[in-house]
Design an enzyme around this catalytic site. Structure first.
Site, PDB file in Angstrom:
ATOM      1  N   LEU A 269      43.321  39.887  33.781  1.00 31.03           N
ATOM      2  CA  LEU A 269      44.547  40.463  33.224  1.00 31.03           C
ATOM      3  C   LEU A 269      45.751  40.231  34.120  1.00 31.03           C
ATOM      4  CD1 LEU A 269      43.163  43.916  32.054  1.00 31.03           C
ATOM      5  CD2 LEU A 269      43.908  42.038  30.583  1.00 31.03           C
TER       6      LEU A 269
ATOM      7  N   THR B 101      47.163  40.301  38.629  1.00 35.82           N
ATOM      8  CA  THR B 101      46.860  40.665  40.007  1.00 35.82           C
ATOM      9  C   THR B 101      47.843  41.734  40.427  1.00 35.82           C
ATOM     10  OG1 THR B 101      46.193  38.410  40.389  1.00 35.82           O
ATOM     11  CG2 THR B 101      46.560  39.751  42.341  1.00 35.82           C
TER      12      THR B 101
ATOM     13  N   GLN C   8      48.566  45.168  43.452  1.00 33.10           N
ATOM     14  CA  GLN C   8      48.595  45.505  44.868  1.00 33.10           C
ATOM     15  C   GLN C   8      47.205  45.463  45.501  1.00 33.10           C
ATOM     16  OE1 GLN C   8      51.438  45.981  46.532  1.00 33.10           O
ATOM     17  NE2 GLN C   8      50.187  46.175  48.374  1.00 33.10           N
TER      18      GLN C   8
ATOM     19  N   VAL D  41      42.705  41.573  42.048  1.00 31.51           N
ATOM     20  CA  VAL D  41      42.599  41.108  40.669  1.00 31.51           C
ATOM     21  C   VAL D  41      42.201  42.255  39.734  1.00 31.51           C
ATOM     22  CG1 VAL D  41      41.342  39.510  39.165  1.00 31.51           C
ATOM     23  CG2 VAL D  41      41.953  38.826  41.487  1.00 31.51           C
TER      24      VAL D  41
ATOM     25  N   ASP E  18      55.084  56.533  42.458  1.00 36.88           N
ATOM     26  CA  ASP E  18      55.478  55.149  42.182  1.00 36.88           C
ATOM     27  C   ASP E  18      55.690  54.964  40.682  1.00 36.88           C
ATOM     28  OD1 ASP E  18      56.120  52.528  42.575  1.00 36.88           O
ATOM     29  OD2 ASP E  18      54.083  51.856  43.049  1.00 36.88           O
TER      30      ASP E  18
END
Ligand code: ADP
Ligand code: MG
Length: 627
Positions: A377, A379, A381, A384, A490
């Site tokens: 889907l 990549t 932090q 993958v 975040d």
């Protein structure tokens, strides 16, 4: 403003006028309720400017005798039928009342205060919090606080129109209700909305439409202990059942949130004489039956609003009146009675069951042998992310955590708590595979991918209503996280995902704490989300739910610019400088003044001046209402 004690909870509720005289008319007003250590204060709220208005009243917690859920009477005599539409002159009031369907009462020495919450969750939070706050200042134990999930409150039903004084006399004459240990347990029954096949050994299967008895006060828990009609016991997913008595959701003809145009699409696609769908009407609290018929080969559609009589009975044709919607549908399955066709074929949208909090009760370790990897889907932090299936059936996303990118033991400890978080607008964590390296994090899969990409790709097709509904979805998840005292840290469009039906879900909550990368974690690092960070985060790394509110404002801005980069022309040090000077992001073309005002309130310089998430959501819903 006078010196303000820190608020514990803030919500917009509907407040019923405290009729001091029997003859004074009842009315309902939206008020901002603020709970502090000492009291509950209610204010006017200025939705336009996102600000608290003048103070309208308060209740000292010391004087509160009891707080509990109430339900409107089932068949009130005519003089107390406030929800009866035709007789209620002020239609605006009706539509407001229908948006606040969860009443509770705060009984204190000056009478009961009736308050209506927009969601069951908010009502529960207030009642629980009031109980906690009381517990601190009282020496005796308070009366039993009814389980907010229970259908039938232990208290007598709320009587609309009863003189507050009568009610009080009745209350004070009565001894306090018994404490939980001595009271007879109230049986709480639920009905399954979906079939459920056990995953772990402790699970109990569910059969759609059947009744189950809850065995403990699992309120708010994702897994509930229950017993079926054969006496078998086990755990069931809390989001698969309802306490409503006759939920329409169990009928295949009912599609709750379907719009008129998607109902038409679906009926045309099926192309069957007598195809029909029952859905919620655009008028709150009403239902519409959409019927498909054919005349000389041509299909055509009619939409019928289900009418309600003054004694809560339903009809499509005036001569045939029924006390429930299913009875009405059954009748018209055999008799057209004026409709373009009798209701022959229920057409369903194929609504799928929601995600469970983990794959079975108590199982958070997933066997990697149960996973099939199907495609990559992207990549992120931690490395993958792949799409795959669990036991060949359930679609999942698998984060393969790159070694050295995360303090694994710390994360594994936390994962069990994160699994318990379950909300329709949060990407569900299903479990982890920790027995091998790299470890895997398994979550719900969302077919429309990342919100940021989605906004850019579908900008031409997204209406003002769609954009607001995206913001409302995120706000709903954030209210839930806030209530669980979980910070996101975040929040940004790149960390939200879009479901098949366009619903937006928040992902990666709290994960940033486990990133081992100075570029990301230090506010001086190149990957730190400066553009989404509140002033106090940039200055002294002070995270709070109010710094999440700031990020939410930036996310709203991303939504209304279809995924533009915030402060596009500035570099990081310029952004910090501008923010400190009080400069804010500009008003996106698509955002009206009202929408932009919501963003601006999220970016108030002082964290305490920013509204809490439930209030932002109330403001967004208010704007949607007026579209
Ligand atoms: P990280 O948060 O670890 O940095 P992401 O969650 O951003 O990684 O994942 C990278 C990409 O994989 C995302 O941009 C998104 O397109 C895709 N992705 C991640 N999780 C899911 C999911 N649950 N469903 C669908 N796509 C996903
Ligand atoms: Mg991410």
């Amino acid at each position: 403003m006078a010196t303000a004690a820190p608020s514990i909870l803030e919500s917009i509720f509907l407040k019923r006028s405290q009729q001091k005289r029997k003859t004074s008319p009842l009315n309902y007003k939206k008020r901002l309720f603020v709970l502090t250590e000492q009291k509950i204060t209610y204010y006017e709220y200025d939705f336009e400017r996102g600000r608290r208005g003048s103070k309208k009243g308060f209740v000292d917690l010391e004087k509160v005798i009891c707080v509990e859920c109430v339900e409107p009477e089932e068949n009130p005599p005519p003089e107390r039928q406030i929800l009866h539409r035709e007789e209620f002159a002020d239609t605006e009031q009706i539509s407001i009342i229908e948006r606040f369907p969860y009443p509770f009462q705060i009984v204190y020495d000056d009478g009961p205060l009736y308050v209506f919450a927009p969601t069951e969750d908010l009502r529960r939070r207030w009642i629980n919090q009031l109980k906690l706050s009381k517990g601190r200042s009282e020496l005796y134990t308070l009366p039993f606080w009814p389980h907010p999930h229970k259908l039938r409150p232990r208290v007598k039903p709320m009587k609309f129109g009863v003189d507050a004084k009568d009610e009080m006399e009745a209350k004070s004459a009565k001894p306090l209700p018994p404490t939980p240990s001595t009271s007879a347990p109230t049986v709480c029954k639920v009905v399954a909305l979906y079939d459920f096949t056990p995953i772990s050994g402790q699970d109990l299967p569910l059969c759609k439409g059947e009744e189950y008895v809850l065995l403990d006060e699992g309120s708010g828990q994702p897994w509930l202990r229950a017993r079926n009609k054969n006496g078998q016991e086990g755990y069931i997913p809390g989001n698969y059942v309802t306490e409503a008595k006759d939920p329409l959701e169990i009928y295949e003809w009912y599609s709750k949130n379907m719009t008129r145009s998607s109902a038409e699409d679906l009926l045309r696609r099926e192309d069957k004489e007598g195809g029909f769908i029952v859905r919620d009407s655009s008028k709150a609290g009403k239902y519409t039956v959409s019927v498909y018929a054919k005349s000389s080969g041509e299909g055509f559609i009619r939409h019928y609003v289900v009418c309600e009589t003054s004694v809560n009975q339903y009809y499509l044709a005036e001569k045939h009146v029924f006390s429930t919607i299913p009875e009405l549908i059954t009748y018209h399955q055999y008799n057209a009675a004026g409709l373009i066709s009798r209701l022959k074929y229920p057409v369903c949208s194929g609504r799928s069951a929601p995600s469970t909090a983990g794959l079975g009760y108590g199982s958070w370790e997933i066997d990697p042998k149960d996973l099939t990897f199907l495609k990559e889907l992207g990549t992120g932090q931690f490395g993958v992310v792949k799409y795959g299936k669990w036991r060949g059936q359930l679609e999942v996303a698998i984060k393969m955590v790159k070694e050295g990118s995360m303090p694994e033991d710390e994360f594994i400890n936390e994962a069990q708590c994160m699994m318990k978080l379950s909300h329709e607008n949060l990407v569900q964590l299903y479990g982890v595979c920790t027995k091998q390296r790299p470890i895997f994090i398994i979550t719900e899969y969302l077919s429309n991918g990342c919100l940021l990409t989605y906004l850019k790709e579908f900008r031409a097709r997204l209406s003002q209503g769609d954009l607001l509904s995206m913001c409302s979805d995120v706000c709903s998840a954030m209210s839930y996280l806030e209530s669980k005292q979980v910070l996101h840290r975040d929040l940004a469009a790149r960390n939200c995902l879009v479901a098949e039906d366009g619903a937006v879900k928040v992902s990666d909550f709290g994960l940033s704490r486990y990133v081992l990368d100075d570029e990301y974690t230090s506010s001086l690092g190149s990957k730190f989300p400066i553009r989404w960070s509140a002033a106090e985060v940039l200055l002294y790394s002070k995270f709070s739910s109010k710094s999440d509110v700031w990020s939410f404002g930036v996310l709203m801005w991303e939504v209304f610019t279809f995924g533009k980069m915030p402060y596009e022309r500035f570099n990081n040090s310029e952004i910090v400088e501008q923010i400190m000077k009080g400069v804010r992001l500009y008003r996106p073309q698509l955002a009206t003044e009202r929408v932009y005002n919501v963003m601006l309130t999220c970016w108030a310089e002082k964290a305490e001046d920013r509204p809490a998430f439930p209030i932002i959501q109330a403001a967004i819903l208010e704007i949607m209402e007026d579209l």
